[in-house]
Design an enzyme around this catalytic site. Structure first.
Site, PDB file in Angstrom:
ATOM      1  N   HIS A 242     -25.164 -76.380  -2.951  1.00  0.00           N
ATOM      2  CA  HIS A 242     -25.961 -75.961  -4.109  1.00  0.00           C
ATOM      3  C   HIS A 242     -27.421 -76.434  -3.991  1.00  0.00           C
ATOM      4  CE1 HIS A 242     -22.107 -75.140  -6.093  1.00  0.00           C
ATOM      5  NE2 HIS A 242     -21.743 -76.382  -5.920  1.00  0.00           N
TER       6      HIS A 242
HETATM    7  O1  RIB Z   1     -23.013 -77.092 -10.340  1.00  0.00           O
HETATM    8  C1  RIB Z   1     -23.525 -77.683  -9.173  1.00  0.00           C
HETATM    9  C2  RIB Z   1     -24.546 -78.711  -9.508  1.00  0.00           C
HETATM   10  O2  RIB Z   1     -23.958 -79.759 -10.278  1.00  0.00           O
HETATM   11  C3  RIB Z   1     -25.122 -79.414  -8.261  1.00  0.00           C
HETATM   12  O3  RIB Z   1     -26.440 -79.821  -8.516  1.00  0.00           O
HETATM   13  C4  RIB Z   1     -24.241 -80.617  -8.112  1.00  0.00           C
HETATM   14  O4  RIB Z   1     -24.886 -81.692  -7.428  1.00  0.00           O
HETATM   15  C5  RIB Z   1     -24.017 -80.980  -9.550  1.00  0.00           C
HETATM   16  O5  RIB Z   1     -25.150 -81.740  -9.994  1.00  0.00           O
END
Ligand code: RIB
Ligand code: CA
Length: 313
Positions: A242
């Site tokens: 992500h």
């Molecule tokens: O949904 C994914 C996000 O939430 C990413 O930034 C992960 O590190 C969590 O913070």
């Protein structure tokens, strides 16, 4: 080449860690500091993990700040079920020796944005938006001074990962996200719609490990651990990276595609709290406020990430 000045706001988290490594390996970027926030794990761990990653990258000189330890108005929701008890489960990394900067992260954000020429600083947010929203409330004058915000957060076609409707970063502090999307700052979101296409498949993980350096091996070990949640829930073929998409966008925006649309955040409904309602098809007269990404060149993304990790210790 003039470096892009950035501040990374983060809740490490294995994917945050890889994003920080990518940023610190990239000469195009000048990382002014890491501001940490409660999210994946509580603040005492996110600020510690940020310092662990700085030292892994050989950057014990980089200022790391602790910020808000809970959302604006809600109880903190964490994600140990995804990231493990420490937030950096997977590799065995030494505790940090570098100190935490004594200034509050919100004070650093305000001071830095007031001191920099308008438009010169990009904020890269990898966690809940509590620090930014707090800074906006304390010092509204900084809002027009921000160059742009690149945020990992939200979901539309992909729907939620922490509830059926909401992505974690937005869900943890929907009021903060609402303040940011209404701020008027140029916004680019990396939602689950794109990050779920950035999967650390076995060959990609093997390429990290084959680098043989500390950053490459740690990235392989972090993503080996981090993939469990998504494999079990989605049947994914590896961990979704992500947060590194935020940094990759600054380095190679051509890897990404999306639309400039209106995005609103649900802050009242218990059923859909934290949902990012993206007007992808332009069916409302709500003004576009976010460049909302939908796709990426995954091979190009991983080639960039692997090449940059190779530059680290
Ligand atoms: O949904 C994914 C996000 O939430 C990413 O930034 C992960 O590190 C969590 O913070
Ligand atoms: Ca994160």
């Amino acid at each position: 080449m003039e470096k892009q000045k950035i501040i990374i706001d983060t809740d490490p988290g294995q994917d945050d860690a890889v994003a920080i490594l990518l940023a610190l390996a990239s000469p195009e970027l000048e990382v002014l500091g890491l501001t940490t926030v409660a999210g994946n794990v509580p603040l005492n761990l996110t600020q510690k993990n940020a310092r662990i990653i700085c030292e892994l990258a050989g950057r014990a000189d980089l200022p790391v700040f602790a910020g808000c330890d809970q959302p604006l108005r809600r109880n903190l929701v964490t994600a140990e079920h995804v990231h493990g008890r420490t937030g950096l489960d997977g590799p065995s990394l030494p505790d940090p020796t570098m100190p935490l900067d004594p200034r509050h992260a919100v004070a650093f954000l305000i001071e830095t944005l007031r001191a920099a020429p308008p438009g010169q600083v990009t904020l890269c947010t990898l966690g809940p938006l509590t620090n930014l929203a707090t800074a906006f409330g304390e010092a509204p004058d900084i809002i027009p001074r921000i160059g742009q915000i690149i945020a990992m957060g939200g979901a539309y076609f992909e729907v939620g990962n922490i509830t059926p409707a909401a992505e974690f970063n937005i869900y943890v502090d929907p009021e903060a996200a609402d303040i940011v999307v209404r701020s008027g700052v140029p916004l680019t979101f990396m939602p689950l719609d794109v990050t779920h296409k950035a999967l650390v498949t076995a060959p990609r993980n093997a390429a990290f490990r084959a680098l043989g350096n500390g950053a490459g091996v740690a990235t392989a070990e972090m993503t080996d651990f981090f993939e469990r949640f998504d494999r079990a829930k989605y049947g994914s073929d590896g961990a979704p990276l992500h947060d590194p998409t935020v940094i990759a966008y600054l380095l190679k925006p051509e890897l990404f595609s999306g639309r400039h649309v209106n995005v609103a955040v649900e802050t009242r409904s218990d059923l859909t709290l934290g949902m990012t309602v993206a007007d992808w098809w332009g069916v409302t007269n709500r003004a576009p406020n976010v460049t909302f990404m939908g796709d990426l060149d995954a091979d190009g993304f991983f080639a960039l990430l692997t090449e940059r990790l190779a530059r680290l210790p």
